[in-house]
Design a protein around this motif. Structure first.
Motif, mmCIF file in Angstrom:
data_model
loop_
_atom_site.group_PDB
_atom_site.id
_atom_site.type_symbol
_atom_site.label_atom_id
_atom_site.label_comp_id
_atom_site.label_asym_id
_atom_site.label_seq_id
_atom_site.Cartn_x
_atom_site.Cartn_y
_atom_site.Cartn_z
ATOM 1 N N TYR A 214 -12.590 0.925 -4.367
ATOM 2 C CA TYR A 214 -12.338 -0.246 -3.524
ATOM 3 C C TYR A 214 -11.307 -1.155 -4.192
ATOM 4 O O TYR A 214 -11.404 -1.440 -5.386
ATOM 5 C CB TYR A 214 -13.633 -1.018 -3.279
ATOM 6 C CG TYR A 214 -14.576 -0.281 -2.347
ATOM 7 C CD1 TYR A 214 -14.308 -0.165 -0.995
ATOM 8 C CD2 TYR A 214 -15.739 0.308 -2.846
ATOM 9 C CE1 TYR A 214 -15.175 0.514 -0.148
ATOM 10 C CE2 TYR A 214 -16.612 0.985 -2.011
ATOM 11 C CZ TYR A 214 -16.319 1.097 -0.655
ATOM 12 O OH TYR A 214 -17.160 1.765 0.170
ATOM 13 N N THR A 215 -10.335 -1.611 -3.414
ATOM 14 C CA THR A 215 -9.245 -2.414 -3.972
ATOM 15 C C THR A 215 -9.382 -3.903 -3.676
ATOM 16 O O THR A 215 -8.521 -4.682 -4.061
ATOM 17 C CB THR A 215 -7.890 -1.925 -3.408
ATOM 18 O OG1 THR A 215 -7.920 -2.018 -1.975
ATOM 19 C CG2 THR A 215 -7.611 -0.492 -3.818
ATOM 20 N N ASP A 216 -10.462 -4.299 -2.970
ATOM 21 C CA ASP A 216 -10.641 -5.726 -2.684
ATOM 22 C C ASP A 216 -10.677 -6.517 -3.990
ATOM 23 O O ASP A 216 -11.291 -6.084 -4.977
ATOM 24 C CB ASP A 216 -11.962 -5.967 -1.939
ATOM 25 C CG ASP A 216 -11.977 -5.273 -0.591
ATOM 26 O OD1 ASP A 216 -11.437 -4.167 -0.496
ATOM 27 O OD2 ASP A 216 -12.557 -5.838 0.348
ATOM 28 N N LEU A 217 -10.057 -7.683 -3.982
ATOM 29 C CA LEU A 217 -10.038 -8.549 -5.160
ATOM 30 C C LEU A 217 -10.979 -9.723 -4.953
ATOM 31 O O LEU A 217 -11.265 -10.116 -3.821
ATOM 32 C CB LEU A 217 -8.618 -9.058 -5.427
ATOM 33 C CG LEU A 217 -7.602 -7.981 -5.818
ATOM 34 C CD1 LEU A 217 -6.210 -8.585 -5.901
ATOM 35 C CD2 LEU A 217 -7.977 -7.336 -7.139
ATOM 36 N N PRO A 218 -11.493 -10.312 -6.039
ATOM 37 C CA PRO A 218 -12.373 -11.481 -5.892
ATOM 38 C C PRO A 218 -11.621 -12.661 -5.311
ATOM 39 O O PRO A 218 -10.392 -12.720 -5.358
ATOM 40 C CB PRO A 218 -12.835 -11.759 -7.329
ATOM 41 C CG PRO A 218 -11.818 -11.129 -8.201
ATOM 42 C CD PRO A 218 -11.277 -9.957 -7.445
ATOM 43 N N ARG B 56 0.810 -1.208 0.000
ATOM 44 C CA ARG B 56 0.000 0.000 0.000
ATOM 45 C C ARG B 56 0.843 1.257 0.000
ATOM 46 O O ARG B 56 0.538 2.233 -0.654
ATOM 47 C CB ARG B 56 -0.915 0.001 1.209
ATOM 48 C CG ARG B 56 -2.028 -1.018 1.085
ATOM 49 C CD ARG B 56 -3.127 -0.620 1.945
ATOM 50 N NE ARG B 56 -4.257 -1.476 1.659
ATOM 51 C CZ ARG B 56 -5.374 -1.433 2.328
ATOM 52 N NH1 ARG B 56 -5.504 -0.556 3.286
ATOM 53 N NH2 ARG B 56 -6.369 -2.225 2.034
ATOM 54 N N LEU B 57 1.989 1.238 0.803
ATOM 55 C CA LEU B 57 2.851 2.412 0.835
ATOM 56 C C LEU B 57 3.449 2.659 -0.532
ATOM 57 O O LEU B 57 3.509 3.779 -1.010
ATOM 58 C CB LEU B 57 3.959 2.213 1.884
ATOM 59 C CG LEU B 57 3.465 2.150 3.348
ATOM 60 C CD1 LEU B 57 4.636 1.858 4.260
ATOM 61 C CD2 LEU B 57 2.796 3.457 3.733
ATOM 62 N N ARG B 58 3.919 1.569 -1.153
ATOM 63 C CA ARG B 58 4.510 1.748 -2.488
ATOM 64 C C ARG B 58 3.471 2.265 -3.466
ATOM 65 O O ARG B 58 3.734 3.118 -4.279
ATOM 66 C CB ARG B 58 5.086 0.411 -2.976
ATOM 67 C CG ARG B 58 6.344 -0.008 -2.259
ATOM 68 C CD ARG B 58 7.024 -1.141 -3.028
ATOM 69 N NE ARG B 58 6.171 -2.297 -3.155
ATOM 70 C CZ ARG B 58 6.067 -3.252 -2.228
ATOM 71 N NH1 ARG B 58 6.746 -3.147 -1.102
ATOM 72 N NH2 ARG B 58 5.285 -4.286 -2.429
ATOM 73 N N ASP C 110 -13.911 -3.845 1.834
ATOM 74 C CA ASP C 110 -13.335 -3.235 3.038
ATOM 75 C C ASP C 110 -12.291 -2.172 2.734
ATOM 76 O O ASP C 110 -12.157 -1.198 3.464
ATOM 77 C CB ASP C 110 -12.663 -4.325 3.907
ATOM 78 C CG ASP C 110 -13.670 -5.348 4.387
ATOM 79 O OD1 ASP C 110 -14.766 -4.933 4.802
ATOM 80 O OD2 ASP C 110 -13.370 -6.555 4.331
ATOM 81 N N ASN C 111 -11.487 -2.375 1.695
ATOM 82 C CA ASN C 111 -10.294 -1.550 1.490
ATOM 83 C C ASN C 111 -10.476 -0.578 0.335
ATOM 84 O O ASN C 111 -10.998 -0.949 -0.710
ATOM 85 C CB ASN C 111 -9.092 -2.457 1.206
ATOM 86 C CG ASN C 111 -8.913 -3.478 2.307
ATOM 87 O OD1 ASN C 111 -8.771 -3.124 3.464
ATOM 88 N ND2 ASN C 111 -8.942 -4.753 1.941
#
Length: 596
Positions: free
Chosen positions: A67-71, A8-10, A276-277
Motif C-alpha cells: 500500500y502506498t498511502d501516506l500518513p 504512478r506511470l513514472r 486505498d492505493n
C-alpha cells in the motif's frame, strides 16, 4: 489528479531500476542487503553474530506489491509530558489508531527482541509501519482473539508477470498454490522466507504466518538479523530494503514509522482505517495507454470490431461473475467472530493486582533477588492474556531495570501474569515504588514498595598483628587496616565508625568470662589520650563516614598520642553489625640502664 497519475506511470517504469540501484549501493557499502539465517532467536547473553547471507535478490515479501498511502500531513498530538516516547496516547487522527490485538503483537515482539537481542533496538513503531504498508494492519485488525486473520491475506501469484518469478517452495501449504509462491499473512512473508524465520509467539505450538503475533515476532527477528542496530540510520534503511527492495517502499515505511513515533492509540479490532492505493495499481492503467493510438482507422474496421463485442457469448459464459460463490461461501461473513468476539471490550473491565511478588529488597549495588510480578484479571477475577503492562520506577532512587531504563513493558501470558525485568540497585539507599499500569489506559495503578539497604558486613578483622604502641606526644608508627566480609565474601563500600575509648575497670576476682566481655562494652569515650585529626588539625576521637574500599579493606588515618599514658581501646563498628576492638598502648620509652 494529473500529476498523481503521472507519478504512478513514472514509478511503474522506474521502480525496478531504483530498487536495483538501492540494493547495489547497499552492497557497495558492505551493508547486509538481506538478513542472515538464524539458528535461534538470540544467544542467552544477547550477543548477535552474522552468519552466511541468503542469496542476493531475496527479500521477505518477494518484492510483492504494497500500500502506498501516506500518513496525514498533520502528525498526531504530541505525547503527554513525562510519558515514555514509546507509549500510545489516547487521542489523535484515525490513521494513528492501531487495532488492539495488532498493537499488542507489535509491542510483544519489541519486548521479546529487547530481552533476547537488546543491541538491535527494535521499536514496535517500525513493525507498525511495515504492517501498515503490507496489509493495512491486518485489514484494519480483522483477526481472531488469538491474533489469526479471519480470512487469508495473500499477495499476487509470483509468476514473473509484473512481479518476481518464484516457483512453489511450500507445496501450497501456506499460500494454496503448488506452482508459484505468494506472500502470506499480515506481514506478507513468502513461504521460503517464513521457513527460515517463522516463530511461534502466541504459544499455540504452531508457526503461522497468518497469525499477527507469530508474524510480528518473525518480522522483528528478520529486521534485526546480521547484527543490525536499528537505532543507526544506515542499518534501519538496510533492514527495510531487505523486506522489499524499493526505495519508494523505504520512504513509505519510514513516513509511517515517524508518524507512529509521534503518537498513536489503540482502537477496537476490525475498526482500523484501510488504505486505498497499491504499488501495483499502475499495471491496470499502463496497458490502457497503447490501444487508442491507431490514426485514421479505416471505416471497415469499426464495423468488424462492433460485431465481435456483439457476439459476447464469452460475457455470458464467464463463470467469473457466477463464481462469486467465494463471497458467499466464506463463513467469514456468516461467522463474524468479530461481532461475537468483543472480548476486546473486556480490557475496559481489566484490572491489575499483585501477582505475589516477593519482598523487593536489595543491598546497594546489587541485583534485587525478586522481580515485580503483576496479574491482569477481568471483573470476575479471571486472568486476561495479552494485556500490555507498563512498569515505572517512582521516587528518589538510582535503581534501574536491566539496560539502565526507568520504565519497562511486558505482555500478560495465558495466566494473566506479567513479570517486570530484573532490577539493579544503585548506591542510593531508601524506599521507592515500582508502579504497574495498563499501557494507554487510565486504570488504577498497582504500587509495589522496593527498598535498597546499605552495604553490610558481618565480620571485621584487623590486617596485620603488630603491637600498636606510641610514646607520649608522638604518632603511632603503624597504620591500622581492617578487612570487612559479608557471608565470607569481601564487602566493599561498607560504612564504618571508629571510636576511641577508655577501657572499663577490670572485673573483680572470681568474675566470670561474661563479665569480662561486658567490661569491654562498658568502655567510656575518651576526652584525653590517643586521637585522630580533623581537616583543621584538631583532635577528634570519633570518626564517621568511613567506608571500605573495592577490596573490602579500610585503612584508618594516622593515630596520635597526647601526653596521657596507659592502655586505650579503638572500637570499629560496620553497617550490618560487625565490630572489632583493637588495643592501643601509650608509654614512655625505657631509659637505657648505665653500664656498671
Amino acid at each position: 489528479m494529473a500529476p498523481h497519475i503521472g507519478r504512478r506511470l513514472r514509478r511503474g517504469a522506474t521502480t525496478t531500476a531504483i530498487a536495483a540501484a538501492a540494493v547495489a549501493a547497499l552492497s557497495a557499502s558492505q551493508g547486509p542487503g538481506v538478513p542472515s539465517t538464524p539458528t535461534t532467536d538470540a544467544s542467552p547473553s544477547g550477543d548477535r553474530t552474522a552468519e552466511a547471507s541468503t542469496p542476493p535478490g531475496d527479500s521477505a515479501t518477494g518484492d510483492s506489491p504494497y500500500y502506498t498511502d501516506l500518513p496525514p500531513l498533520k502528525s498526531p498530538a504530541p505525547l503527554q509530558p513525562g510519558t515514555s516516547s514509546n507509549l500510545p496516547v489516547v487521542t489523535g487522527p484515525a490513521e494513528a489508531g492501531i487495532p488492539a490485538t495488532v498493537l499488542a503483537a507489535y509491542q510483544q515482539a519489541e519486548q521479546h527482541l529487547r530481552d533476547t537481542d537488546p543491541g538491535c533496538n527494535l521499536p514496535w513503531q517500525l513493525l507498525a509501519g511495515i504492517g501498515k504498508v503490507e496489509s493495512g494492519q491486518a485489514r484494519g485488525g480483522k483477526v481472531s482473539a488469538d491474533g489469526t486473520t479471519l480470512s487469508p491475506i495473500l499477495g499476487p501469484v509470483l509468476n514473473g508477470v509484473g512481479f518476481a518469478n518464484i516457483s512453489d517452495t511450500d507445496n501450497g501449504a501456506y499460500d494454496g498454490d503448488t506452482t508459484h509462491d505468494r506472500a502470506v499473512g499480515p506481514m506478507q512473508f513468502i513461504p521460503s522466507t517464513w521457513a527460515t524465520w517463522g516463530r511461534d509467539a502466541n504459544g499455540d505450538g504452531r508457526k503461522d504466518p497468518n497469525n499477527i503475533y507469530d508474524a510480528a515476532r518473525s518480522a522483528g527477528l528478520y529486521l534485526c538479523a546480521g547484527g543490525r542496530d536499528l537505532a543507526v540510520k544506515g542499518d534501519l534503511d538496510r533492514a527495510i530494503l531487505s523486506y522489499n527492495r524499493s526505495t519508494e517502499y523505504l520512504r513509505t515505511v519510514l513516513s509511517w514509522f515517524d508518524f507512529y513515533r509521534n503518537g498513536s492509540h489503540q482502537v477496537p479490532d476490525g475498526t482500523g482505517t484501510l488504505p486505498d492505493n497499491r504499488s501495483d495499481d499502475d499495471r491496470v492503467t499502463l496497458p490502457v495507454q497503447n490501444p487508442g493510438m491507431p490514426a485514421t482507422p479505416s471505416p471497415a474496421k469499426p464495423p468488424t470490431s462492433k460485431p465481435k463485442p456483439v457476439t459476447p457469448t464469452k460475457p455470458t459464459t464467464p463463470t467469473k461473475p457466477t463464481t462469486p460463490t467465494k463471497p458467499t461461501t466464506p463463513t467469514k461473513p456468516t461467522v463474524p467472530t468479530k461481532p461475537t468476539t468483543p472480548t476486546k471490550p473486556t480490557p475496559v473491565a481489566v484490572r491489575l493486582k499483585d501477582g505475589g511478588s516477593g519482598p523487593l529488597t536489595a543491598t546497594a549495588g546489587t541485583a534485587f533477588a525478586e522481580r515485580a510480578r503483576i496479574v491482569a484479571v477481568d471483573a470476575t477475577g479471571k486472568p486476561v492474556a495479552k494485556v500490555t503492562v507498563t512498569f515505572q520506577l517512582v521516587g528518589d532512587t538510582d535503581a534501574r531495570f536491566t539496560g539502565g531504563a526507568t520504565s519497562a513493558r511486558g505482555v500478560s501470558g495465558a495466566d494473566g501474569t506479567v513479570t517486570a525485568p530484573a532490577l539493579q540497585a544503585g548506591e542510593k539507599t531508601g524506599t521507592f515504588t515500582v508502579r504497574a499500569t495498563i499501557s494507554g489506559r487510565p486504570t488504577t495503578a498497582v504500587d509495589l514498595t522496593a527498598k535498597v539497604t546499605e552495604r553490610q558486613a558481618d565480620t571485621l578483622v584487623r590486617v596485620g598483628d603488630k603491637e600498636l604502641t606510641a610514646a607520649p606526644g608522638t604518632e603511632f608508627a603503624e597504620l591500622i587496616g581492617v578487612k570487612a566480609t559479608h557471608k565470607g565474601v569481601l564487602a566493599p563500600g561498607v560504612a564504618v565508625t571508629a571510636t576511641l575509648l577508655a577501657p572499663a575497670p577490670p572485673a573483680e576476682a572470681g568474675a566470670d568470662a561474661d563479665a569480662d566481655a561486658g567490661a569491654e562494652t562498658d568502655a567510656k569515650p575518651l576526652d584525653k589520650g590517643p586521637y585522630f585529626k580533623d581537616a583543621e588539625g584538631k583532635p577528634v576521637r570519633v570518626l564517621t563516614g568511613l567506608t571500605t574500599g573495592k577490596d573490602g579493606i579500610l585503612t584508618l588515618p594516622k593515630l596520635h598520642a597526647d601526653d596521657t599514658t596507659g592502655t586505650f581501646l579503638l572500637r570499629l563498628e560496620a553497617a550490618g553489625g560487625a565490630t572489632l576492638t583493637v588495643e592501643l598502648t601509650v608509654k614512655a620509652p625505657q631509659e637505657a640502664t648505665p653500664a656498671p
